[in-house]
Design a protein around this motif. Structure first.
Motif, short mmCIF file in Angstrom:
data_model
loop_
_atom_site.label_atom_id
_atom_site.label_comp_id
_atom_site.label_asym_id
_atom_site.label_seq_id
_atom_site.Cartn_x
_atom_site.Cartn_y
_atom_site.Cartn_z
N LEU A 192 40.11 48.75 25.33
CA LEU A 192 39.21 50.05 25.67
C LEU A 192 38.36 50.15 24.48
O LEU A 192 38.67 49.82 23.20
CB LEU A 192 39.94 51.18 25.92
CG LEU A 192 40.77 51.51 27.01
CD1 LEU A 192 41.60 52.71 27.14
CD2 LEU A 192 40.16 51.19 28.34
N THR A 193 37.00 50.47 24.75
CA THR A 193 35.89 50.86 23.59
C THR A 193 35.65 52.29 23.53
O THR A 193 35.90 52.82 24.68
CB THR A 193 34.73 49.98 23.87
OG1 THR A 193 34.33 50.26 25.13
CG2 THR A 193 35.11 48.60 23.80
N ASP A 194 35.23 52.76 22.59
CA ASP A 194 34.82 54.24 22.35
C ASP A 194 33.56 54.66 23.23
O ASP A 194 33.43 55.70 23.31
CB ASP A 194 34.72 54.66 20.89
CG ASP A 194 36.13 54.92 20.43
OD1 ASP A 194 36.89 55.99 20.66
OD2 ASP A 194 36.45 54.20 19.34
N PHE A 195 32.94 53.49 23.69
CA PHE A 195 31.66 54.00 24.73
C PHE A 195 31.65 52.71 25.48
O PHE A 195 31.60 51.51 25.06
CB PHE A 195 30.52 53.94 23.58
CG PHE A 195 29.01 54.07 24.21
CD1 PHE A 195 28.90 55.39 24.97
CD2 PHE A 195 28.01 53.20 24.02
CE1 PHE A 195 27.79 55.48 25.54
CE2 PHE A 195 26.81 53.57 24.59
CZ PHE A 195 26.53 54.64 25.30
N PHE A 196 31.42 53.23 26.81
CA PHE A 196 30.96 52.21 27.97
C PHE A 196 29.51 52.59 28.49
O PHE A 196 29.37 53.72 28.84
CB PHE A 196 32.09 52.65 29.04
CG PHE A 196 33.39 52.10 28.81
CD1 PHE A 196 33.83 50.72 28.92
CD2 PHE A 196 34.30 52.96 28.24
CE1 PHE A 196 35.08 50.46 29.10
CE2 PHE A 196 35.63 52.46 28.15
CZ PHE A 196 36.22 51.34 28.47
#
Length: 194
Positions: free
Chosen positions: A63-67
């Motif tokens: 998971l990234t902090d921004f999609f």
């Protein structure tokens, strides 16, 4: 000193990046039938229930902090860090990110609209492909030079000439880098391809 950087999302360290496989269809919420989350304009949508996003089973688990798909998602952690750095031009909407088994992911996310799109590319100094239109947009950049005077000191905004590009003031980059947000990197504009 370079006053502006480009925000990019890359693989989180040691894992393949998760990607959004399914997102809401919001055409019914807009009178025109279109809601352009890359426009930089205030959307002011009436969304009461969380927008549902699902991870793509073919993607990774990191998971990234921004999609940044057509409806961007940002973690509450990143939104809080941006607010602490003085960024106040992000419109948020309730969202829920589900894993491939339809279970909510642990991290909380909101759908985000970045308000502000500024024409600040120095097209003569940049390496780019563009047409001869009076309002250049959707330009392919192999290297970008930002005219800092045209950016007017703004902290966080979309690049008018390539709205997928998010421009970040150096003060915001300095505030965010120590937090080691997942998948978030800042690229010198001359090294940005977009």
């Amino acid at each position: 000193m370079n006053m502006y950087w480009m925000l990019e999302v890359r693989e989180p360290e040691g894992t393949k990046r998760a990607v959004i496989g399914e997102q809401p269809d919001l055409r019914q919420l807009s009178a025109s039938g279109l809601t352009d989350w890359l426009s930089g304009s205030l959307l002011n949508l009436d969304i009461k229930e969380p927008l549902i996003f699902r991870l793509d089973p073919g993607g990774g688990t990191g998971l990234t902090d921004f999609f940044p798909p057509s409806i961007p998602l940002m973690s509450e952690r990143m939104l809080s860090a941006l607010a602490d750095a003085g960024v106040n031009n992000i419109e948020t909407y309730p969202a829920r990110l589900l894993d491939i088994s339809d279970n909510p992911v642990e991290e909380k996310y909101l759908a985000v609209n970045i308000i502000g799109r500024i024409a600040c590319a120095d097209l003569d100094a940049s390496d780019c492909d563009m047409d001869d239109s009076d309002d250049p947009i959707l330009i392919d950049f192999d290297s970008l030079v930002i005219d800092e005077d045209k950016a007017m000191g703004q902290l966080f905004f979309r690049l008018h000439e390539a709205p997928n590009g998010i421009v970040v003031h150096d003060s915001v980059r300095q505030a965010l880098e120590p937090l080691q947000l997942k998948g978030i990197v800042f690229v010198h504009p001359q090294d940005w391809i977009g």
